[in-house]
Design an enzyme around this catalytic site. Structure first.
Site, PDB file in Angstrom:
ATOM      1  N   CYS A 114       0.807  -1.230   0.000  1.00 19.12           N
ATOM      2  CA  CYS A 114       0.000   0.000   0.000  1.00 19.12           C
ATOM      3  C   CYS A 114       0.839   1.278   0.000  1.00 19.12           C
ATOM      4  O   CYS A 114       0.317   2.361  -0.273  1.00 19.12           O
ATOM      5  CB  CYS A 114      -0.951  -0.002   1.194  1.00 19.12           C
ATOM      6  SG  CYS A 114      -2.033  -1.447   1.226  1.00 19.12           S
ATOM      7  N   HIS A 239      -2.917   6.908   2.412  1.00 20.89           N
ATOM      8  CA  HIS A 239      -3.391   5.630   1.889  1.00 20.89           C
ATOM      9  C   HIS A 239      -4.806   5.397   2.387  1.00 20.89           C
ATOM     10  O   HIS A 239      -5.106   5.580   3.573  1.00 20.89           O
ATOM     11  CB  HIS A 239      -2.472   4.498   2.354  1.00 20.89           C
ATOM     12  CG  HIS A 239      -3.070   3.143   2.173  1.00 20.89           C
ATOM     13  ND1 HIS A 239      -3.623   2.741   0.979  1.00 20.89           N
ATOM     14  CD2 HIS A 239      -3.234   2.101   3.039  1.00 20.89           C
ATOM     15  CE1 HIS A 239      -4.083   1.509   1.109  1.00 20.89           C
ATOM     16  NE2 HIS A 239      -3.874   1.101   2.341  1.00 20.89           N
ATOM     17  N   ASN A 269     -10.211  -0.113  -0.316  1.00 22.12           N
ATOM     18  CA  ASN A 269      -8.750  -0.124  -0.209  1.00 22.12           C
ATOM     19  C   ASN A 269      -8.191  -0.712  -1.498  1.00 22.12           C
ATOM     20  O   ASN A 269      -8.344  -1.898  -1.774  1.00 22.12           O
ATOM     21  CB  ASN A 269      -8.339  -0.963   1.004  1.00 22.12           C
ATOM     22  CG  ASN A 269      -6.830  -1.008   1.220  1.00 22.12           C
ATOM     23  OD1 ASN A 269      -6.055  -0.773   0.294  1.00 22.12           O
ATOM     24  ND2 ASN A 269      -6.419  -1.337   2.429  1.00 22.12           N
TER      25      ASN A 269
END
Length: 313
Positions: A114, A239, A269
């Site tokens: 990520c 993020h 996500n």
């Protein structure tokens, strides 16, 4: 040769197919209300069989190249941040370069999960400042749903697919601040994509505590080394892991004026794609103006982090 680097264009790509919370609730012991309260997600996008990592990356890169005003033969570096590519060689960057008709660029895939895009952005900046590249395509692309455990409601509700791309060019001044990056190796197994077939799992509480207690001070340091006060930021793009993490993180930063990206609500996500996609949408919707300082901060697997302040293109 320029002394620094700047983001010249920024775009994103998402699959058309939407997966809502209500649809997830037909196969998992969950509900729209529970998911919204727990992670702040309303829906996410799911890639089709044809929307592989390299194809989503190519879609975003094509738009970024067009927006930059450059021609294909002017791109001399391609970096693709991803953790969900199935094929090893040719890598995703080489596939994108071929799809765009590039001549002879350096092609690198970067797997920092990520935090991949912010690591890739810093790598492109360093190459440009060293004189090893002039114009780079920096892409974050992940098909995070391909590694989902659809029987685990704690992780299946999180994942989505997409790509974001930036064209980074040499400049007479550096519009990308120094990167502050690192990791917490002792905690590296808190986020995992392991096994055959690979499946995503995590220790959610460990990640939440780490992200909300350890990382805000590191983000503040990224602002300090860029010479930008936190309250002078035009926007903050973290993020997109979880809305509760974003809200707690921003509160600890003490920010009062900046626009905060919350693309998590409609995209889920998307791993390495989350920072460039969220940033691109802020720019597209004119929520941040050209020249304003923006904090980009990726974090996640390994447990890795990388943050830098950039000037909005």
């Amino acid at each position: 040769m320029g002394l620094g680097a700047r983001i010249a264009a920024l775009t994103h790509y998402q699959p058309a197919t939407e997966l809502t919370n209500d649809q997830l609730a037909t196969t998992l012991d969950t509900s729209d209300d529970w998911i919204r309260r727990r992670v702040g997600i309303r829906s996410r996008r799911i890639a089709s069989m044809a929307e592989t990592v390299d194809q989503m990356a190519l879609q975003a890169a094509t738009k970024a190249l067009a927006a930059s005003g450059l021609t294909a033969d002017e791109i001399d570096m391609v970096l693709v941040a991803t953790c969900t590519a199935v094929e090893r060689s040719p890598n995703m960057a080489a596939r994108v370069a071929h799809g765009l008709g590039l001549q002879s660029p350096a092609v690198l895939d970067i797997n920092v999960v990520c935090a991949g895009f912010t690591h890739a952005l810093a790598t492109a900046q360093h190459a440009i400042m060293a004189g090893s590249a002039t114009n780079a395509l920096v892409i974050g692309a992940d098909q995070f749903t391909s590694v989902a455990d659809w029987t685990d409601r704690s992780t299946a509700i999180l994942v989505g697919d997409g790509a974001g791309a930036a064209v980074v060019r040499a400049s007479d001044r550096d519009e990308i601040g120094p990167v502050v990056w690192g990791s917490f190796p002792a905690m590296n197994r808190a986020v995992r994509i392991e096994g055959i077939p690979s499946r995503f799992s995590q220790d959610g509480q460990t990640v939440y505590r780490w992200a909300t207690t350890e990382l805000p001070s590191i983000a503040i340091r990224a602002c300090e080394v860029a010479g930008v006060a936190v309250n002078d930021l035009g926007a903050i793009v973290l993020h997109q892991a979880n809305m509760r993490i974003i809200e707690s993180f921003v509160k600890r930063l003490g920010v009062t004026k900046a626009v905060v990206a919350t693309d998590i609500a409609d995209s889920g996500n998307t791993s390495a794609a989350s920072v460039p996609m969220a940033f691109s949408k802020l720019v597209e919707n004119r929520m941040v103006q050209a020249g304003e300082p923006v904090l980009l901060f990726g974090f996640g697997g390994n447990l890795s982090y990388a943050g830098q302040v950039v000037l909005c293109p």
